[in-house]
Motif scaffolding. Structure first.
Motif, mmCIF file in Angstrom:
data_model
loop_
_atom_site.group_PDB
_atom_site.id
_atom_site.type_symbol
_atom_site.label_atom_id
_atom_site.label_comp_id
_atom_site.label_asym_id
_atom_site.label_seq_id
_atom_site.Cartn_x
_atom_site.Cartn_y
_atom_site.Cartn_z
ATOM 1 N N PRO A 234 0.700 -0.744 -0.095
ATOM 2 C CA PRO A 234 -0.212 0.062 0.148
ATOM 3 C C PRO A 234 0.823 1.426 0.138
ATOM 4 O O PRO A 234 1.604 1.325 1.401
ATOM 5 N N ALA A 243 -7.153 1.724 3.362
ATOM 6 C CA ALA A 243 -6.392 0.476 3.955
ATOM 7 C C ALA A 243 -7.327 -0.337 4.314
ATOM 8 O O ALA A 243 -6.472 -1.772 3.997
ATOM 9 N N VAL A 261 0.879 0.098 5.982
ATOM 10 C CA VAL A 261 1.160 1.569 5.497
ATOM 11 C C VAL A 261 2.660 1.537 5.873
ATOM 12 O O VAL A 261 2.692 1.158 6.864
#
Length: 289
Positions: A234, A243, A261
């Motif tokens: 991501p 997310a 993330v």
């Protein structure tokens, strides 16, 4: 607030470096008495997003003791930029955004205009968005390593997921970044394995909204093409709606691993300080009142 288009040039790759470096001659400006840093994030209804931003900024403070660092949010909660700037005579305003886009070109200047209307003597230097930057690919690979994916594993295909945009030029930037990552030798994350560089089986872009392929479609296409293993990276700063959706949809589509993330990674700390230092070299911006 509408979603940001992404229009910056792609990242040019380099190996990871030590967080917190700064150009020679700038050290005195980064400690006590330095121009305060006001870092502005998009904001989210999800409290994890603000917690992640605050964790990143706390690491910036630890890397530069004495530097005043304040946070602000464009949406979904205080402090606003005007509130964060209150009481300061000058500041570096830095967008905590991964791309140069609508928020950095329109929303932030509007917020600065509001702040200057309250205080016409305020002096502001405006920094560059965090991305694109050469350290973001090592940061992505760090997150993949933490998820158990060896950097550059030739049996692993990657899906690079951005939030997505209705602007075709924006999505092309993410596609270019995926191509650059595919061609870039991947460097081992510290402590993961010794030496050497390798390349992924394939790297493809995907978009969580507004464009295709979706992350799930990209995973399915790689599986159909014979990828032995599929990992998802991501290109997002903080946890939240996108997310969560990316993780849920890609795992359902057959992804083996979904990395975290970017969050408060050492690479992002270094990027923040580099953008701050660079902004100090420019004259304060004139913001229309």
């Amino acid at each position: 607030m509408r979603h940001s288009p992404v229009i910056s040039a792609p990242v040019i790759s380099t190996p990871p470096t030590t967080a917190g470096r700064h150009p020679a001659g700038e050290g005195a400006r980064l400690g006590r008495g330095a121009v305060p840093l006001v870092a502005v994030a998009h904001g989210s209804r999800d409290p994890r997003a603000a917690a992640t931003v605050e964790a990143l900024l706390e690491r910036v403070r630890q890397a530069r003791p004495g530097l005043t660092v304040r946070s602000a949010y464009l949406d979904h909660g205080p402090p606003t930029l005007a509130q964060a700037l209150h009481g300061l005579r000058e500041a570096v305003v830095l967008p905590l955004l991964l791309t140069e886009a609508y928020h950095s070109r329109v929303d932030l200047p509007a917020a600065l205009a509001e702040a200057r209307a309250r205080d016409p003597l305020l002096r502001v230097r405006y920094g560059t968005t965090l991305g694109p930057h050469p350290l973001l690919l090592p940061a992505l690979e760090r997150r993949l390593s933490e998820a158990g994916v060896r950097p550059g594993a030739p049996d692993t295909a990657l899906v690079l997921v951005s939030a997505g945009s209705s602007d075709a030029r924006a999505n092309a930037v993410i596609a270019d970044l995926a191509s650059a990552w595919a061609a870039r030798p991947s460097w081992a994350a510290p402590g993961f394995h010794e030496g050497g560089a390798a390349r992924w089986w394939k790297v493809v872009p995907a978009y969580a909204s507004a464009a295709g392929p979706t992350p799930a479609e990209a995973v399915a296409a790689l599986r159909a093409a014979g990828a032995p293993r599929v990992a998802v990276a991501p290109y997002l700063l903080a946890p939240g709606f996108f997310a969560d959706k990316v993780r849920r949809d890609t795992l359902a589509a057959g992804a083996d691993v979904v990395a975290d993330v970017l969050g408060p990674s050492p690479e992002l700390v270094e990027v923040v300080l580099e953008r701050y230092t660079s902004a100090l070299r420019h004259e304060p911006v004139r913001v229309p009142a």
